[in-house]
Design an enzyme around this catalytic site. Structure first.
Site, PDB file in Angstrom:
ATOM      1  N   ASP A 193       0.830  -1.203   0.000  1.00 41.07           N
ATOM      2  CA  ASP A 193       0.000   0.000   0.000  1.00 41.07           C
ATOM      3  C   ASP A 193       0.864   1.251   0.000  1.00 41.07           C
ATOM      4  O   ASP A 193       1.443   1.619   1.024  1.00 41.07           O
ATOM      5  CB  ASP A 193      -0.916  -0.007   1.229  1.00 41.07           C
ATOM      6  N   ASP A 244      -1.633   5.244  -5.801  1.00 40.07           N
ATOM      7  CA  ASP A 244      -1.927   4.432  -4.621  1.00 40.07           C
ATOM      8  C   ASP A 244      -2.100   2.963  -5.004  1.00 40.07           C
ATOM      9  O   ASP A 244      -3.124   2.578  -5.572  1.00 40.07           O
ATOM     10  CB  ASP A 244      -3.192   4.947  -3.942  1.00 40.07           C
TER      11      ASP A 244
END
Length: 503
Positions: A107, A325
């Site tokens: 992440d 992201d």
């Protein structure tokens, strides 16, 4: 007698190579000649056990690692961007002593590495991904150390939203909320992270380093669901508590990491704490002083024509901006740009495509390959860098209708004004997050192939799937690399030749 002669030969070989290295050094850098005195580490008349030799070599390799700035840490990658298969990419980390493995989502949109604590009651116990869930227990790790409220580390982060101190438990705690509404609370702990550091084509050191990470005692939202449950999240953000920041601050890794997420087939890919090198990579600057990897998206083109959207829609201000992201499965586009973007794609598709609306989403019924009938899209960034999107990078296969494949727009309308480039866009590309130079780079790539990785950011030395290559930057650099590799390969050669006789 045979053992003694082998050791004598080994010492003579060492002396000869060291003398040759000294001679090259004199020729290359004009150093004064000297006398090399050799002393025996092992007794001449004593029996030497092989394990003793191995132990000495392990200690030597550890010292070599400590003095080597810029090793590469490689992590395996599992998962895919397909929301109907996995919908996320994850890797394995080894924590504690003895080390245990944990599957954690990759992440880039958050900072902290956290894993589920053994004391968590409402956390999933099984996973639909077919992986075994493990729970971190500090009481069974001999190297674990809780972060107390009085700890200087807690004092430095408690001022931020990522930490809070509990006077009842005297634990430095945290509470995170993610964009999808899920969340986790827990406390910080310090323990060893184990990893393999690649120092060259034939030298991989088993390494460890103390890091601070989160131990989750409570989870909410999608994190409680078992269908995609894993052990935690591996945050790769820019803040001080991210693993990349912690390791680079101790000069264990360069301040850059890269990934290449495979989109086709079973997915997977490459994740390294280091800089992947490819001549096709283009770079764009990061927006400074941001919590996320914000970039300057300036325009979108469909089939070579600019979509009529004001550039300010993508600019970073307040809650607006464009973010890269890897923890987001699809992609999200600011509401003001959504309709113009979809309309431009619809207008450019082949007449053989039948547009429909499915569950409120614009979709298309297709009877042939989408690469032939859908237009190319390009995202244009500051610095002249463009990101080319294939139809598979902005469409999602949603099944079949009346015998035709249904493909839907994979970009979601984002009413909050933030454009997020998730795995749908990031897959099948090299992405380099260069924190040292505050830039991000990308290039189309087959992520099932090997990659070139720079050992140290900004240097000319790199590794290519077991092959070390050096650009001809300077004669002194070449000499230093020759000298270092000669000694390393010599030790390997001596062990290979001498070990069978050490009985």
């Amino acid at each position: 007698m045979g053992c003694r002669m082998k050791f004598l030969n080994m010492v003579l070989v060492v002396a000869a190579v060291m003398a040759a290295a000294a001679a090259v050094a004199v020729g290359a850098e004009k150093l004064p000649a000297g006398v090399l005195n050799l002393e025996r580490i092992f007794p001449l008349n004593g029996k030497v056990e092989l394990e003793e030799v191995r132990a000495r070599d392990r200690a030597r390799h550890a010292r070599m690692l400590q003095s080597f700035a810029g090793g590469i840490v490689n992590f395996p990658v599992v998962g895919s961007s397909d929301p109907y298969l996995v919908g996320l990419y994850f890797t394995k980390v080894r924590l504690g002593t003895p080390p245990r493995e944990y599957n954690v989502q990759i992440d880039t949109g958050s900072d902290i590495l956290w894993v589920t604590c053994s004391s968590c009651d409402d956390c999933p116990r099984t996973s639909g991904l077919g992986v075994e869930l493990n729970f971190y227990d500090a009481t069974i790790s001999s190297t674990a150390s809780p972060i107390s409220c009085a700890d200087q580390v807690c004092a430095s982060i408690v001022q931020t939203s990522s930490a809070e101190c509990s006077t009842e438990t005297n634990q430095c705690g945290y509470s995170f909320q993610y964009g999808d509404g899920s969340g986790t609370t827990g406390h910080y702990v310090a323990d060893l992270l184990y990893f393999d550091t690649v120092l060259g084509t034939s030298l991989i050191a088993n390494s460890s380093a103390p890091i601070i990470f989160g131990c989750s005692t409570s989870q909410s939202g999608d994190l409680t669901k078992t269908d995609r449950a894993i052990d935690g999240i591996f945050g790769f953000g820019q803040q001080g508590l991210s693993v990349i920041s912690q390791l680079s601050s101790h000069r264990i890794t360069p301040k850059v990491f890269s990934h290449c997420l495979k989109g086709e087939g079973n997915g997977g890919g490459i994740l390294v704490l280091g800089e992947i090198l490819d001549p096709r990579i283009v770079y764009s600057p990061l927006v400074p002083s941001q919590a996320h990897y914000n970039v300057y998206l300036q325009s979108i083109a469909v089939n070579g024509q600019l979509v009529p959207v004001d550039p300010s829609v993508f600019a970073t201000s307040g809650n607006r901006g464009t973010i890269v992201d890897s923890g987001t499965t699809l992609a999200y586009i600011a509401a003001e740009a959504y309709d113009p973007f979809v309309n431009a794609i619809t207008a450019a598709v082949s007449p053989s495509v039948r547009p429909i609306i499915s569950r409120g989403k614009p979709c298309f019924l297709v009877s042939s390959s989408i690469t032939e009938i859908f237009p190319p899209v390009s995202l244009n960034f500051d610095g002249g860098a463009s990101m080319a999107l294939r139809p598979a990078d902005y469409l999602v296969h949603m099944g079949f209708v009346e015998g035709a494949a249904m493909w839907c727009i994979g970009f979601e309308k984002q009413d909050q004004g933030v454009t997020i480039l998730g795995d749908l866009v990031l897959k099948d590309k090299i992405f380099v997050y260069d924190l040292a130079r505050q830039r991000i780079g990308w290039a189309d790539y087959d992520c099932s192939s090997s990659v070139n990785v720079s050992i140290t950011s900004g240097k000319d030395e790199f590794i290519n799937a077991g092959q070390l290559s050096v650009n001809h930057a300077s004669s002194s650099l070449l000499f230093n690399l020759w000298h270092t590799r000669t000694i390393i390969h010599l030790l390997s050669l001596v062990l290979m030749i001498g070990s069978p006789f050490l009985t």
